[in-house]
Design a protein around this motif. Structure first.
Motif, PDB file in Angstrom:
ATOM      1  N   ASP A   1      -0.709  -9.964  -1.324  1.00  0.00           N
ATOM      2  CA  ASP A   1      -1.077  -9.642  -2.818  1.00  0.00           C
ATOM      3  C   ASP A   1      -1.466  -8.307  -2.854  1.00  0.00           C
ATOM      4  O   ASP A   1      -2.107  -7.908  -3.986  1.00  0.00           O
ATOM      5  N   GLY A   2      -1.165  -7.243  -1.998  1.00  0.00           N
ATOM      6  CA  GLY A   2      -1.517  -5.911  -2.044  1.00  0.00           C
ATOM      7  C   GLY A   2      -2.874  -5.443  -1.990  1.00  0.00           C
ATOM      8  O   GLY A   2      -3.442  -4.531  -2.362  1.00  0.00           O
ATOM      9  N   GLU A   3      -3.825  -6.502  -1.155  1.00  0.00           N
ATOM     10  CA  GLU A   3      -5.115  -6.483  -1.034  1.00  0.00           C
ATOM     11  C   GLU A   3      -5.304  -5.675   0.337  1.00  0.00           C
ATOM     12  O   GLU A   3      -4.527  -6.113   1.513  1.00  0.00           O
TER      13      GLU A   3
ATOM     14  N   ASP B   1      -6.850  -0.078  -7.220  1.00  0.00           N
ATOM     15  CA  ASP B   1      -7.952  -0.476  -7.868  1.00  0.00           C
ATOM     16  C   ASP B   1      -9.014  -0.634  -7.017  1.00  0.00           C
ATOM     17  O   ASP B   1      -9.015  -1.674  -6.156  1.00  0.00           O
TER      18      ASP B   1
ATOM     19  N   ARG C   1     -16.336   0.704 -10.242  1.00  0.00           N
ATOM     20  CA  ARG C   1     -14.866   0.191 -10.134  1.00  0.00           C
ATOM     21  C   ARG C   1     -14.271   1.348 -10.583  1.00  0.00           C
ATOM     22  O   ARG C   1     -14.393   2.053 -11.486  1.00  0.00           O
TER      23      ARG C   1
ATOM     24  N   ILE D   1       4.939  -3.224  -1.864  1.00  0.00           N
ATOM     25  CA  ILE D   1       3.700  -3.787  -1.091  1.00  0.00           C
ATOM     26  C   ILE D   1       4.136  -3.611   0.293  1.00  0.00           C
ATOM     27  O   ILE D   1       3.338  -3.250   1.208  1.00  0.00           O
TER      28      ILE D   1
ATOM     29  N   SER E   1      -7.366  -3.145  -4.076  1.00  0.00           N
ATOM     30  CA  SER E   1      -6.055  -3.706  -4.460  1.00  0.00           C
ATOM     31  C   SER E   1      -5.226  -2.692  -4.986  1.00  0.00           C
ATOM     32  O   SER E   1      -5.551  -1.575  -5.417  1.00  0.00           O
TER      33      SER E   1
ATOM     34  N   ARG F   1      -1.620  -2.178  -6.978  1.00  0.00           N
ATOM     35  CA  ARG F   1      -0.862  -2.714  -7.997  1.00  0.00           C
ATOM     36  C   ARG F   1       0.516  -1.927  -8.164  1.00  0.00           C
ATOM     37  O   ARG F   1       0.292  -0.728  -8.471  1.00  0.00           O
TER      38      ARG F   1
ATOM     39  N   ILE G   1      -2.444  -4.895   4.982  1.00  0.00           N
ATOM     40  CA  ILE G   1      -2.381  -5.080   3.491  1.00  0.00           C
ATOM     41  C   ILE G   1      -1.606  -6.336   3.548  1.00  0.00           C
ATOM     42  O   ILE G   1      -0.589  -6.715   3.992  1.00  0.00           O
TER      43      ILE G   1
ATOM     44  N   ASN H   1       5.179  -6.497 -10.156  1.00  0.00           N
ATOM     45  CA  ASN H   1       4.986  -7.364  -9.195  1.00  0.00           C
ATOM     46  C   ASN H   1       5.913  -7.300  -7.815  1.00  0.00           C
ATOM     47  O   ASN H   1       6.011  -8.274  -7.298  1.00  0.00           O
TER      48      ASN H   1
ATOM     49  N   GLN I   1     -13.583  -3.980  -2.318  1.00  0.00           N
ATOM     50  CA  GLN I   1     -12.203  -4.611  -2.807  1.00  0.00           C
ATOM     51  C   GLN I   1     -11.295  -3.190  -2.682  1.00  0.00           C
ATOM     52  O   GLN I   1     -11.796  -2.439  -3.567  1.00  0.00           O
TER      53      GLN I   1
END
Length: 427
Positions: A422-424, A366, A2, A405, A378, A380, A419, A400, A376
């Protein structure tokens, strides 16, 4: 494995003791195996002399700001950028000394070009990661060089140049030739070539100052095309090739202010080419920074390219020392203070980076890797406190903020990257 990736850390002030925002980021970051940032200041106690030209601000911070970056949990840094030699070689060497004293690995600059170009490794229980640092934005003379059998090498940055081709119509080409001839703008260069101090250019080109123009029969309008310099790419690819055989994941950090046209949020053509070529050579991830705002994300051959992660810490208007050249630039008297100089540059906070809303929000990446592939990514959001007084601005807080985003989503769409809310990163 990670990995946390952030953009520029232009840190010039100490964090507050037991700051909740720092503690929250520390707790979040230290769940990851590796945590990266770009150190965009020199850290020393006035070693070195101010360079004739800086990266915009002569960036010097007390060495103990490194302790604050460690408090966030960073484990690797890039130091190749347009501030690396703001205090020339002694400033760079003093910064290296402070990093080494704290056992902080860093990439992108060193005592020789081999040092600056070499991969730096981070060992974790999840595996080994390699980082290579390079900058395309720097002042002339900041390039590191290697020794030969006659002289020693030179400290500096690992650099990436671009070769620009300015193509104009036949009519425009003739006008440029006439202007160059009438003004003798190239006379000094022509003499250097004649006397063997410089190499001559192509006979089908005309040079105006240091800008080269060419033409062809089929050109309908003027354009500029840039490509990464072949010798620089050969050097960087060799470093990637080495790192790929020595680590599980290879990350290349590129500091670049260059853009497409006047669109600051769009990466330059040659940076896009370089990023893809480095992935072709074996890099697993490209992390960009430099313009102090977000740029889009590209997934190329399954590997992520983050063209700019904006700022993580930004305290450009909190420096405590500036050389006389800064004051002279803005026509300030000898008795003017640092605050006067910063006010003059920003027109009282109404102009420049301090007034750009996009400078003060960004993201932290992340990212999780398994078996040579990311599983993954992500994003933030962070906020750097634009509405605070300038002496309090610049430290990050996790948020948030959906608009951040949405913004990076819009910037990523031209690259085909999606994207979710949720920012994924989903593709």
């Amino acid at each position: 494995m990670r990995i946390i990736l952030t953009g520029d850390s232009f840190i010039t002030r100490r964090t507050a003791h037991d700051d909740p925002a720092v503690n929250e980021l520390h707790d979040y970051f230290t769940k990851a195996d590796i945590r990266f940032t770009n150190l965009e200041v020199t850290t020393h106690d006035h070693q070195g002399y101010p360079a004739p030209v800086s990266g915009g601000t002569w960036a010097m911070a007390p060495p103990n700001v490194l302790d604050d970056l460690l408090q966030y949990g960073f484990t690797i840094m890039n130091i190749a950028n347009n501030h690396t030699l703001d205090y020339l070689h002694d400033g760079l060497l003093a910064t290296e000394k402070e990093l080494t004293a704290r056992d902080i690995p860093y990439a992108g600059a060193g005592r020789t070009l081999t040092d600056a170009n070499s991969p730096r490794y981070v060992e974790t229980k999840a595996g080994r990661a390699a980082f290579i640092g390079v900058t395309s934005t720097y002042s002339s003379g900041w390039e590191a060089s290697d020794a030969n059998r006659y002289v020693s090498g030179r400290p500096g940055v690992n650099f990436l140049r671009s070769d620009a081709k300015h193509v104009v119509t036949n009519e425009q080409f003739q006008v440029l030739k006439d202007v160059a001839s009438a003004t003798s703008i190239n006379s000094d260069q022509e003499l250097l070539v004649k006397e063997g101090f410089e190499l001559g250019g192509d006979g089908d080109e005309v040079t105006v100052g240091n800008i080269r123009f060419t033409t062809s029969e089929n050109v309908k309008g003027a354009s500029r095309v840039r490509e990464p310099h072949k010798a620089d790419m050969k050097r960087l690819i060799a470093s990637v090739n080495e790192a790929k055989r020595q680590a599980d994941v290879v990350v290349v950090s590129i500091h670049s202010h260059e853009m497409t046209g006047t669109a600051k949020d769009q990466p330059a053509d040659f940076i896009q080419q370089a990023a893809k070529a480095l992935i072709d050579a074996g890099a697993d991830c490209i992390v960009g920074h430099g313009p102090h705002i977000l740029r889009g994300i590209d997934i190329y051959k399954g590997k992520p390219i983050f063209y700019s992660l904006g700022n993580f810490i930004f305290q450009n208007d909190s420096v405590t020392h500036l050389p006389k050249a800064f004051f002279d630039k803005y026509g300030l008297a000898e008795e003017a203070t640092i605050a006067d100089a910063l006010d003059a540059r920003s027109h009282g906070g109404t102009k420049g980076l301090i007034a750009n809303d996009d400078v003060w929000t960004s993201v932290v990446v992340d990212m999780t890797w398994e078996n040579d592939q990311w599983t993954q990514i992500s994003l933030r959001p962070i906020d750097l406190g634009k509405d605070k007084p300038r002496y309090q601005m610049g430290f990050p807080t996790l948020t948030n903020d959906q608009e951040v985003i949405n913004r990076i989503g819009r910037l990523s769409e031209p690259f085909g990257t999606k994207i979710n809310k949720d920012g994924e990163v989903v593709c």
